[in-house]
Motif scaffolding. Structure first.
Motif, PDB file in Angstrom:
ATOM      1  N   GLU A 163       0.819  -1.209   0.000  1.00 13.92           N
ATOM      2  CA  GLU A 163       0.000   0.000   0.000  1.00 13.92           C
ATOM      3  C   GLU A 163       0.855   1.262   0.000  1.00 13.92           C
ATOM      4  O   GLU A 163       1.887   1.338   0.680  1.00 13.92           O
ATOM      5  N   GLY A 164       0.405   2.247  -0.771  1.00 12.56           N
ATOM      6  CA  GLY A 164       1.027   3.562  -0.775  1.00 12.56           C
ATOM      7  C   GLY A 164      -0.018   4.622  -0.466  1.00 12.56           C
ATOM      8  O   GLY A 164      -1.221   4.381  -0.560  1.00 12.56           O
ATOM      9  N   PHE A 165       0.439   5.809  -0.123  1.00 11.21           N
ATOM     10  CA  PHE A 165      -0.463   6.883   0.290  1.00 11.21           C
ATOM     11  C   PHE A 165      -0.268   8.114  -0.576  1.00 11.21           C
ATOM     12  O   PHE A 165       0.854   8.602  -0.751  1.00 11.21           O
ATOM     13  N   MET A 166      -1.375   8.606  -1.112  1.00 12.47           N
ATOM     14  CA  MET A 166      -1.326   9.777  -1.975  1.00 12.47           C
ATOM     15  C   MET A 166      -1.201  11.071  -1.185  1.00 12.47           C
ATOM     16  O   MET A 166      -0.660  12.054  -1.695  1.00 12.47           O
ATOM     17  N   ASP A 167      -1.671  11.055   0.075  1.00 10.43           N
ATOM     18  CA  ASP A 167      -1.759  12.308   0.828  1.00 10.43           C
ATOM     19  C   ASP A 167      -0.946  12.308   2.114  1.00 10.43           C
ATOM     20  O   ASP A 167      -1.180  13.103   3.004  1.00 10.43           O
ATOM     21  N   ARG A 168       0.031  11.394   2.204  1.00 11.29           N
ATOM     22  CA  ARG A 168       0.914  11.353   3.368  1.00 11.29           C
ATOM     23  C   ARG A 168       2.370  11.366   2.904  1.00 11.29           C
ATOM     24  O   ARG A 168       2.733  10.682   1.946  1.00 11.29           O
ATOM     25  N   ARG A 169       3.195  12.134   3.588  1.00  9.07           N
ATOM     26  CA  ARG A 169       4.615  12.168   3.282  1.00  9.07           C
ATOM     27  C   ARG A 169       5.313  10.996   3.968  1.00  9.07           C
ATOM     28  O   ARG A 169       4.880  10.504   5.010  1.00  9.07           O
ATOM     29  N   TYR A 170       6.439  10.589   3.379  1.00  9.70           N
ATOM     30  CA  TYR A 170       7.206   9.460   3.876  1.00  9.70           C
ATOM     31  C   TYR A 170       8.501   9.933   4.535  1.00  9.70           C
ATOM     32  O   TYR A 170       9.079  10.954   4.144  1.00  9.70           O
ATOM     33  N   LEU A 171       8.956   9.155   5.517  1.00 10.94           N
ATOM     34  CA  LEU A 171      10.274   9.361   6.099  1.00 10.94           C
ATOM     35  C   LEU A 171      11.318   8.703   5.198  1.00 10.94           C
ATOM     36  O   LEU A 171      10.987   7.990   4.253  1.00 10.94           O
ATOM     37  N   ASN A 172      12.585   8.920   5.502  1.00 12.05           N
ATOM     38  CA  ASN A 172      13.660   8.352   4.683  1.00 12.05           C
ATOM     39  C   ASN A 172      13.641   6.822   4.650  1.00 12.05           C
ATOM     40  O   ASN A 172      14.093   6.205   3.683  1.00 12.05           O
ATOM     41  N   ASP A 173      13.102   6.199   5.728  1.00  8.55           N
ATOM     42  CA  ASP A 173      13.089   4.733   5.809  1.00  8.55           C
ATOM     43  C   ASP A 173      11.801   4.125   5.241  1.00  8.55           C
ATOM     44  O   ASP A 173      11.514   2.957   5.473  1.00  8.55           O
ATOM     45  N   HIS A 174      11.030   4.924   4.519  1.00  9.15           N
ATOM     46  CA  HIS A 174       9.786   4.492   3.867  1.00  9.15           C
ATOM     47  C   HIS A 174       8.612   4.380   4.825  1.00  9.15           C
ATOM     48  O   HIS A 174       7.509   4.019   4.404  1.00  9.15           O
ATOM     49  N   LEU A 176       5.667   6.041   7.203  1.00  7.73           N
ATOM     50  CA  LEU A 176       4.897   7.263   7.065  1.00  7.73           C
ATOM     51  C   LEU A 176       5.345   8.288   8.101  1.00  7.73           C
ATOM     52  O   LEU A 176       5.590   7.951   9.267  1.00  7.73           O
ATOM     53  N   ALA A 177       5.451   9.530   7.694  1.00  7.05           N
ATOM     54  CA  ALA A 177       5.744  10.593   8.644  1.00  7.05           C
ATOM     55  C   ALA A 177       4.555  10.732   9.585  1.00  7.05           C
ATOM     56  O   ALA A 177       3.405  10.714   9.142  1.00  7.05           O
ATOM     57  N   PRO A 178       4.776  10.830  10.898  1.00  9.08           N
ATOM     58  CA  PRO A 178       3.655  10.955  11.841  1.00  9.08           C
ATOM     59  C   PRO A 178       2.842  12.217  11.568  1.00  9.08           C
ATOM     60  O   PRO A 178       3.390  13.250  11.166  1.00  9.08           O
ATOM     61  N   ARG A 179       1.534  12.109  11.768  1.00  7.24           N
ATOM     62  CA  ARG A 179       0.648  13.242  11.498  1.00  7.24           C
ATOM     63  C   ARG A 179       1.023  14.480  12.314  1.00  7.24           C
ATOM     64  O   ARG A 179       0.711  15.599  11.924  1.00  7.24           O
ATOM     65  N   SER A 180       1.691  14.263  13.446  1.00 12.34           N
ATOM     66  CA  SER A 180       2.088  15.383  14.298  1.00 12.34           C
ATOM     67  C   SER A 180       3.228  16.203  13.703  1.00 12.34           C
ATOM     68  O   SER A 180       3.486  17.328  14.137  1.00 12.34           O
ATOM     69  N   GLN A 181       3.901  15.645  12.692  1.00 13.21           N
ATOM     70  CA  GLN A 181       5.022  16.342  12.067  1.00 13.21           C
ATOM     71  C   GLN A 181       4.507  17.321  11.013  1.00 13.21           C
ATOM     72  O   GLN A 181       3.664  16.980  10.184  1.00 13.21           O
ATOM     73  N   THR A 182       5.023  18.529  11.049  1.00 13.62           N
ATOM     74  CA  THR A 182       4.606  19.550  10.086  1.00 13.62           C
ATOM     75  C   THR A 182       4.839  19.078   8.654  1.00 13.62           C
ATOM     76  O   THR A 182       5.926  18.622   8.316  1.00 13.62           O
ATOM     77  N   GLY A 183       3.803  19.184   7.838  1.00  6.99           N
ATOM     78  CA  GLY A 183       3.912  18.786   6.446  1.00  6.99           C
ATOM     79  C   GLY A 183       3.675  17.317   6.182  1.00  6.99           C
ATOM     80  O   GLY A 183       3.793  16.871   5.033  1.00  6.99           O
ATOM     81  N   ALA A 184       3.310  16.538   7.213  1.00 10.25           N
ATOM     82  CA  ALA A 184       3.130  15.100   7.043  1.00 10.25           C
ATOM     83  C   ALA A 184       1.917  14.761   6.190  1.00 10.25           C
ATOM     84  O   ALA A 184       1.895  13.735   5.508  1.00 10.25           O
ATOM     85  N   VAL A 185       0.906  15.625   6.214  1.00 12.95           N
ATOM     86  CA  VAL A 185      -0.297  15.414   5.423  1.00 12.95           C
ATOM     87  C   VAL A 185      -0.266  16.357   4.221  1.00 12.95           C
ATOM     88  O   VAL A 185      -0.082  17.567   4.366  1.00 12.95           O
ATOM     89  N   ILE A 186      -0.414  15.802   3.027  1.00 10.65           N
ATOM     90  CA  ILE A 186      -0.421  16.603   1.806  1.00 10.65           C
ATOM     91  C   ILE A 186      -1.853  17.045   1.527  1.00 10.65           C
ATOM     92  O   ILE A 186      -2.742  16.214   1.342  1.00 10.65           O
ATOM     93  N   ASP A 187      -2.089  18.343   1.517  1.00  7.76           N
ATOM     94  CA  ASP A 187      -3.453  18.829   1.322  1.00  7.76           C
ATOM     95  C   ASP A 187      -3.650  19.531  -0.021  1.00  7.76           C
ATOM     96  O   ASP A 187      -4.731  20.039  -0.314  1.00  7.76           O
ATOM     97  N   GLU A 188      -2.619  19.538  -0.868  1.00  8.17           N
ATOM     98  CA  GLU A 188      -2.730  20.144  -2.190  1.00  8.17           C
ATOM     99  C   GLU A 188      -2.881  19.031  -3.223  1.00  8.17           C
ATOM    100  O   GLU A 188      -2.028  18.144  -3.325  1.00  8.17           O
ATOM    101  N   PHE A 189      -3.956  19.065  -4.007  1.00  4.08           N
ATOM    102  CA  PHE A 189      -4.247  17.948  -4.904  1.00  4.08           C
ATOM    103  C   PHE A 189      -3.145  17.713  -5.920  1.00  4.08           C
ATOM    104  O   PHE A 189      -2.836  16.562  -6.249  1.00  4.08           O
ATOM    105  N   ALA A 190      -2.524  18.769  -6.432  1.00  6.24           N
ATOM    106  CA  ALA A 190      -1.469  18.592  -7.437  1.00  6.24           C
ATOM    107  C   ALA A 190      -0.332  17.740  -6.888  1.00  6.24           C
ATOM    108  O   ALA A 190       0.228  16.893  -7.594  1.00  6.24           O
ATOM    109  N   LEU A 191      -0.013  17.938  -5.609  1.00  3.14           N
ATOM    110  CA  LEU A 191       1.048  17.143  -4.991  1.00  3.14           C
ATOM    111  C   LEU A 191       0.583  15.707  -4.741  1.00  3.14           C
ATOM    112  O   LEU A 191       1.366  14.763  -4.882  1.00  3.14           O
ATOM    113  N   CYS A 192      -0.697  15.544  -4.359  1.00  2.94           N
ATOM    114  CA  CYS A 192      -1.259  14.202  -4.192  1.00  2.94           C
ATOM    115  C   CYS A 192      -1.193  13.440  -5.511  1.00  2.94           C
ATOM    116  O   CYS A 192      -0.804  12.267  -5.555  1.00  2.94           O
TER     117      CYS A 192
END
Length: 249
Positions: A163-174, A176-192
């Motif tokens: 599974e992959g995520f269109m609206d979540r950023r990843y850490l270097n180790d693949h 998911l970046a925790p939701r508490s981290q700034t920028g972890a959730v992608i809210d711009e559709f172009a980036l998704c």
């Protein structure tokens, strides 16, 4: 090319929520239905299964920590056997409802904190997959690509979808970046859209820390609890169509 789009559904509290979920079903190929741990009851499970059948979706269980108060988003320290029994109870509840609708479950995907904890803890992942392999060998596990559940499933021969995520950023180790981290959730559709295309095609995209990542997935998660979920789903559906990528389980 083709890609599976999955969505967590049946997480509302009434029939109106199920009606809203049904609107999303026209844009996806697989649904993960809450089965009592963090949300869902017999009524929402039955209606969600019925709607999924109308849309020819692959139907799966979406078990979690038994914690409705926190919507399954808080890690719980439970004895291993009690946790495994809870997961099995949730799967069985949805399986029974599916049987009454003359269908069967296709897969299982963990929810919330349990999903994250199992992907980060090889021992927990091994215990969960061993139970699934023993009790539900026919169910495909849907889990994070390149993490512990995939490793455990491969080791035990349990079918697995990356599974992959269109609206979540990843850490270097693949992970998911925790939701508490700034920028972890992608809210711009172009980036998704961009991240989705990279995950489907195996093209390079950036981790939240700026490291180039490159891997492919079998399924993309669309979050159904996003207030803009239907709008995002429709736009993603159109973008994939324009890129000649077919959505199918």
């Amino acid at each position: 090319m083709k890609i599976d789009i999955n969505c967590d559904l049946g997480e509302g509290v009434n029939i109106d929520d199920c009606v809203r979920d049904a609107v999303l079903m026209g844009f996806i190929s697989r649904c993960n239905i809450a089965c009592g741990g963090h949300a869902g009851d017999d009524a929402t499970m039955a209606l969600t299964v019925a709607n999924a059948l109308k849309h020819n979706l692959a139907i799966g269980a979406h078990p979690s920590y038994p914690d409705r108060e926190n919507f399954g988003r808080k890690s719980l320290s439970l004895p291993e056997e009690r946790l495994l029994q809870s997961i099995a109870k949730q799967i069985d509840a949805l399986s029974d409802i599916a049987a009454r609708a003359s269908t069967t479950l296709d897969h299982v995907k963990l929810h919330g904190a349990l999903y994250n904890d199992a992907e980060a803890d090889p021992k927990l992942a091994q215990a969960i997959v061993a139970m699934l392999n023993r009790c539900y060998p026919q169910l495909t596990v849907l889990g994070l690509a390149n993490a512990s559940m995939e490793q455990a499933a491969r080791k035990l021969g349990q079918p697995f979808l990356r599974e992959g995520f269109m609206d979540r950023r990843y850490l270097n180790d693949h992970q998911l970046a925790p939701r508490s981290q700034t920028g972890a959730v992608i809210d711009e559709f172009a980036l998704c859209r961009q991240q989705t295309m990279c995950l489907i095609r195996g093209e390079t995209f950036s981790s939240i820390e700026g490291k180039p990542l490159r891997f492919t997935v079998d399924s993309i998660c669309l979050h159904g609890d996003n207030p803009q979920a239907v709008h995002i789903a429709a736009r993603l559906h159109q973008a994939l169509y324009e890129a000649d990528i077919r959505i199918c389980a």
